[in-house]
Structure formats: C-alpha cells, structure tokens
Design a protein around this motif. Structure first.
Motif, PDB file in Angstrom:
ATOM      1  N   UNK A 180       9.357 -15.762  -6.321  1.00 10.89           N
ATOM      2  CA  UNK A 180       8.751 -14.171  -6.174  1.00 10.89           C
ATOM      3  C   UNK A 180       9.153 -13.659  -5.597  1.00 10.89           C
ATOM      4  N   UNK A 181       9.065 -12.171  -5.526  1.00 11.77           N
ATOM      5  CA  UNK A 181       9.989 -10.946  -4.754  1.00 11.77           C
ATOM      6  C   UNK A 181      10.463 -12.001  -3.565  1.00 11.77           C
ATOM      7  N   UNK A 182      11.247 -11.886  -3.117  1.00 13.21           N
ATOM      8  CA  UNK A 182      12.247 -11.918  -2.486  1.00 13.21           C
ATOM      9  C   UNK A 182      11.623 -10.956  -0.603  1.00 13.21           C
ATOM     10  N   UNK A 183      11.745 -11.920   0.549  1.00 11.32           N
ATOM     11  CA  UNK A 183      11.567 -10.949   1.739  1.00 11.32           C
ATOM     12  C   UNK A 183      12.241  -9.516   1.365  1.00 11.32           C
ATOM     13  N   UNK A 184      13.604  -9.816   1.334  1.00 11.55           N
ATOM     14  CA  UNK A 184      14.071  -8.085   1.297  1.00 11.55           C
ATOM     15  C   UNK A 184      13.743  -7.130   0.055  1.00 11.55           C
ATOM     16  N   UNK A 185      13.956  -7.684  -1.184  1.00  9.19           N
ATOM     17  CA  UNK A 185      12.996  -7.444  -2.147  1.00  9.19           C
ATOM     18  C   UNK A 185      12.048  -6.114  -2.011  1.00  9.19           C
ATOM     19  N   UNK A 227       1.773  -0.481  -4.251  1.00 11.42           N
ATOM     20  CA  UNK A 227       2.695  -1.033  -5.525  1.00 11.42           C
ATOM     21  C   UNK A 227       2.357  -2.355  -6.290  1.00 11.42           C
ATOM     22  N   UNK A 228       2.075  -3.072  -6.918  1.00  5.71           N
ATOM     23  CA  UNK A 228       1.643  -4.141  -7.262  1.00  5.71           C
ATOM     24  C   UNK A 228       2.808  -4.195  -8.621  1.00  5.71           C
ATOM     25  N   UNK A 229       3.619  -5.836  -7.591  1.00  3.72           N
ATOM     26  CA  UNK A 229       4.486  -7.088  -8.811  1.00  3.72           C
ATOM     27  C   UNK A 229       3.709  -7.794  -8.350  1.00  3.72           C
ATOM     28  N   UNK A 232       0.430  -1.614   0.024  1.00  3.15           N
ATOM     29  CA  UNK A 232      -0.196  -0.519  -0.151  1.00  3.15           C
ATOM     30  C   UNK A 232       0.809   1.403  -0.001  1.00  3.15           C
ATOM     31  N   UNK A 233       0.200   2.359  -0.797  1.00  2.00           N
ATOM     32  CA  UNK A 233       1.325   3.343  -1.461  1.00  2.00           C
ATOM     33  C   UNK A 233       0.120   4.563  -0.207  1.00  2.00           C
ATOM     34  N   UNK A 234       0.683   5.159   1.080  1.00  3.17           N
ATOM     35  CA  UNK A 234      -0.435   6.318   1.721  1.00  3.17           C
ATOM     36  C   UNK A 234       0.592   7.439   1.726  1.00  3.17           C
ATOM     37  N   UNK A 236       9.016  -1.211   0.259  1.00  2.00           N
ATOM     38  CA  UNK A 236       7.855  -1.056   1.134  1.00  2.00           C
ATOM     39  C   UNK A 236       8.237   0.899   1.583  1.00  2.00           C
ATOM     40  N   UNK A 237      10.381   0.221   1.200  1.00  5.01           N
ATOM     41  CA  UNK A 237      10.706   2.035   1.727  1.00  5.01           C
ATOM     42  C   UNK A 237       9.932   2.469   0.531  1.00  5.01           C
ATOM     43  N   UNK A 238      10.325   2.322  -1.068  1.00  5.92           N
ATOM     44  CA  UNK A 238      10.009   2.856  -1.717  1.00  5.92           C
ATOM     45  C   UNK A 238       8.098   3.406  -1.631  1.00  5.92           C
TER      46      UNK A 238
END
Length: 450
Positions: A245-250, A235-237, A224-226, A255-257
């Motif tokens: 799939x996207x790794x936990x670190x990605x 943000x939809x990946x 989500x973007x707030x 989430x930072x983005x």
C-alpha cells in the motif's frame, strides 16, 4: 531481521511522537555492533597483561604465599567481577542502541520533512504558473503519477451543483475508471474531511465502494479535496491484493497535493465566477453591454467586417403585466437559449437592456445577417409551439456599414427595429444603403421580411 512494530518515543522538545521504524532499529544495531567490535578481545588482552605483570611482581616475594594469593585473587575477580562487568556492558549496549535508534529516527523524520517542504514548494510553483483550471489539473496529474507510479489513482471532483462526483483524472491503466461513488455526501472521506485508509476491501470496516470491483480484492487510501473549506472531491489511490500500500510518507505527500490543488482550483473558480459576473448578464447568461462594446472594439481593430442585429421581444410589458415577472424572466431566458442555439459560437450576443438584445455577426453582410435573424425568429416560434415558453414573438433590425463605427451601425439597426415594430412586429427589417441623409421615423430605403 524481521520487521518489528513501530515504537513511538515522545520527546519533550517535539510536539509529534517520534516513530522508530524497523529500518531505524536495524541501522542502530549495525552502529552499536561496529562501535563495540573489539571491546571484548581488548578486555581479555588487558586482563592477561595485568595477570602477567602481577606474576612477574610475585617473583620478588616469597614464592608460595604469593602464588596462592594470586590464584585466589584471580578466582575472585573471575567469579565476582566478570558478571558485574558483563551486566554493565549489556546495559550500556542497550542504552546505546536506544540512543542510536532515536538519533536515526530523528534524522529520518528531518529528512522526510525537508523532502515534503521541497515537494510542497515545487508543487506550489507549478500550480502558480497554471493560468487555467485545466492547466492546474494537468499539474495535479503529473504530481500524482510521480508519487504513485505503480498504483491506480483517480481525482474525483463535484460538478457545479455539488451533487455529483465525476472522475477528472485517472491513471494506472485504461481499465481503471476511479471510484463509483456518486456524490460527496456518499464518500466517507469527504463526509469526515479526513484521510481514510482501507488496507483490505474484504475487511468488515472497509468502504463498501471497494467491494465487488472488476480488479478484485484491493485496498485504498482516500484523501479529501476541499475548496474554500468545503469538501468537493477525493483523491483515490488503490493497490491490489498482495501489493504494497501507499506508505505513510506517500500519503502525506498526497495530502499536500489535495490541499494545494483544492486551493488552486478554488481560486480559478472564484476568478472565473467573478469574471462571469462582470462580463455577463446574470439573468440570461449573455454578454452585458460593456463587454460587447469591448469585444466589438477588438473586432474593429483586427479589420473584420460585421453586421449588427438588434432584437426586441414584442409586447413584453403585456407578458409581465398578465403573467407576472417570473413569466417575463422565463421568456427572456428562453429567448437567450434560442439565440445561442441558432447562432455560431463566434457570434456575439448581448442583453442590451430590458427585453432588448444586440447581436454582432463577424464576417457577415446584410443578407447573411438577415438569414440569421430569420432563423432566430422561426426557432422562437417553434419553441413557443412546443410549449418551451409562453407565446412571444420578436422584431429584429439589421444594419451593416463598413464605413461607420459601431455606434452608428447600432443606431441604424435600431432604426430598422423601429420600422419592424411600425410594420406590425414579428418581422425582420434590413436598413439599406441610404441615398438621402435625412430620415423620418418610418425610414425609407428599408427592406422588411415577415
């Protein structure tokens, strides 16, 4: 080595659980094997050396009794001590393996935290240099493509009404257009305000928006973007079936983005809204008086000639008294729309006060400004005929003098407007060149068009 499930170890000095990954375990096994390599041969060698030394010493004693005693001692050592030593070595190896696993996990977590902080700093610097919302979105696009080069990613944001989501950024192929969700209220990530992971679109608890897509079976991560604490986007990946799939670190980087982009866009929108409130009329959305004066000063400084048109709605007080202030406000807004759609984008339109408006037309002589004024009057009549607003007319005064400043030209346009009112309203009047300095309330040298 087969992948093993992650093992969580909670340290008393750390708030978050320490996750030991299969990679950490593999590295720990290699380290323990390297450290224990040669220990067993060394133990056997030591045992043989001790046995030989004991046998040599036995020669100094009565032979028969010493030999029997040595054999019994050796047998006892082998039968009793060897299992104990083996158990001790195995336990020590397990403890060492566990310690190495935790050490590698802590090292990896520290390294990932440093990388996240560096990425967060770089992203913050890039967004800080973005002077507009479009520039901030371009930075967002670059960050997303860097994090998910092999995945389809989209950024969806709500419009000003907060009722509809639209795809702002889409990467990962021309066929990918983002998520079909219509509004923030219908997005589960936006409703919950938390990152949602869906490994398989065919799973029972998968998001319905992932099913029946043209690309087929897939999985997704939705962040989500707030803006100002309110979720306005996602943000939809997406990854395809069989793809990693996207790794936990990605996901943490995404989430930072989402967090930083939401904050930056919110800042830009608040600044734009504040600037709009400071420079425009709240009812009509046109420029206010002070802003028009500032823009005209810029036009004069650049040496561009201009004409001024002053417009005033006819019998506006009667509209207010007869139909109420709401009808009057509707008439003002409709007239503002007529002027915006009739004039050029570079023409300046301002609400001067009440039902009075001022138009500055750069690069226009009097006859060109007169043509623009007449088009406004005609389009207003057409709007009234269509029923877009209550029947209302407008009087307009036009002035142009390159030798006068804005205040003087404005006074001349006002005098022409007064003449239009005197001649019966619903007309355009041009203030011509005057041969005499003195003027009456009904100025001479004025041309009228009805």
């Amino acid at each position: 080595m087969q992948d093993e499930p992650d093992i969580s170890v909670t340290s008393s000095s750390e708030a978050a659980p320490l996750v030991i990954t299969p990679a950490d375990s593999a590295a720990a096994v290699r380290q323990v094997q390297a450290a224990s390599r040669g220990v067993v041969p060394a133990g056997i060698t030591l045992y043989l050396v001790l046995s030989i030394a004991t046998a040599a010493l036995a020669r100094l004693l009565p032979e028969q009794s010493i030999v029997v005693e040595q054999i019994m001692t050796s047998g006892l050592v082998i039968v009793v001590c060897a299992p104990v030593l083996w158990a001790f070595a195995t336990n020590a190896k397990a403890k060492g393996l566990r310690q190495w696993e935790e050490m590698y996990a802590r090292e990896r977590r520290f390294r990932e935290a440093v990388e996240r902080r560096e990425f967060e700093t770089q992203l913050a610097n890039a967004l800080d240099m973005a002077d507009t919302e479009d520039e901030a979105l371009e930075v967002t696009r670059l960050a997303i493509e860097m994090l998910t080069p092999d995945m389809s990613t989209a950024l969806l944001l709500a419009d000003n009404s907060q009722a509809h989501l639209r795809t702002i950024i889409a990467s990962g192929g021309d066929a990918f257009t983002g998520c079909p969700v219509e509004s923030p209220d219908r997005c589960i990530a936006a409703r919950r305000g938390q990152t949602q992971t869906f490994p398989d679109s065919n799973a029972l608890d998968a998001c319905p928006k992932l099913r029946n897509r043209p690309e087929g079976q897939c999985g997704a991560v939705c962040v989500p973007v707030a803006i100002a604490g309110r979720t306005v986007g996602v943000l939809h990946v997406v990854h395809g079936a069989g793809e990693r799939p996207a790794s936990t670190e990605v996901v943490k980087h995404l989430e930072i983005v989402a967090q930083q982009v939401g904050g930056r866009i919110g800042t830009h929108r608040m600044m734009s809204e504040s600037q709009a409130q400071a420079t425009t009329d709240p009812l009509t959305g046109l420029l206010n008086r002070r802003t028009l004066e500032n823009k005209v000063r810029s036009i004069q400084a650049s040496g561009i000639l201009y004409s001024v048109v002053m417009a005033d709605l006819d019998r506006f007080k009667l509209v207010n008294d007869t139909h109420g202030h709401q009808a009057g406000d509707r008439a003002l807004r409709s007239f503002a729309t007529v002027m915006r759609t009739t004039l050029r984008p570079q023409d300046l339109i301002a609400r001067w006060g009440g039902e009075e408006f001022v138009i500055v037309i750069p690069g226009a002589a009097e006859h060109e400004a007169l043509g623009a004024a007449e088009r406004i009057r005609e389009n207003l009549a057409l709007a009234s005929q269509r029923g877009d607003l209550d029947t209302v007319t407008v009087s307009l005064g036009i002035a142009h003098d390159p030798d006068c400043d804005f205040t003087d030209v404005l006074h001349r346009a006002d005098a022409a407007l007064y003449e239009a009112k005197t001649l019966g309203r619903n007309r355009s009047v041009v203030y011509g060149d005057l041969e005499h300095g003195a003027r009456s309330q009904t100025p001479s040298g004025v041309r009228s068009v009805t």
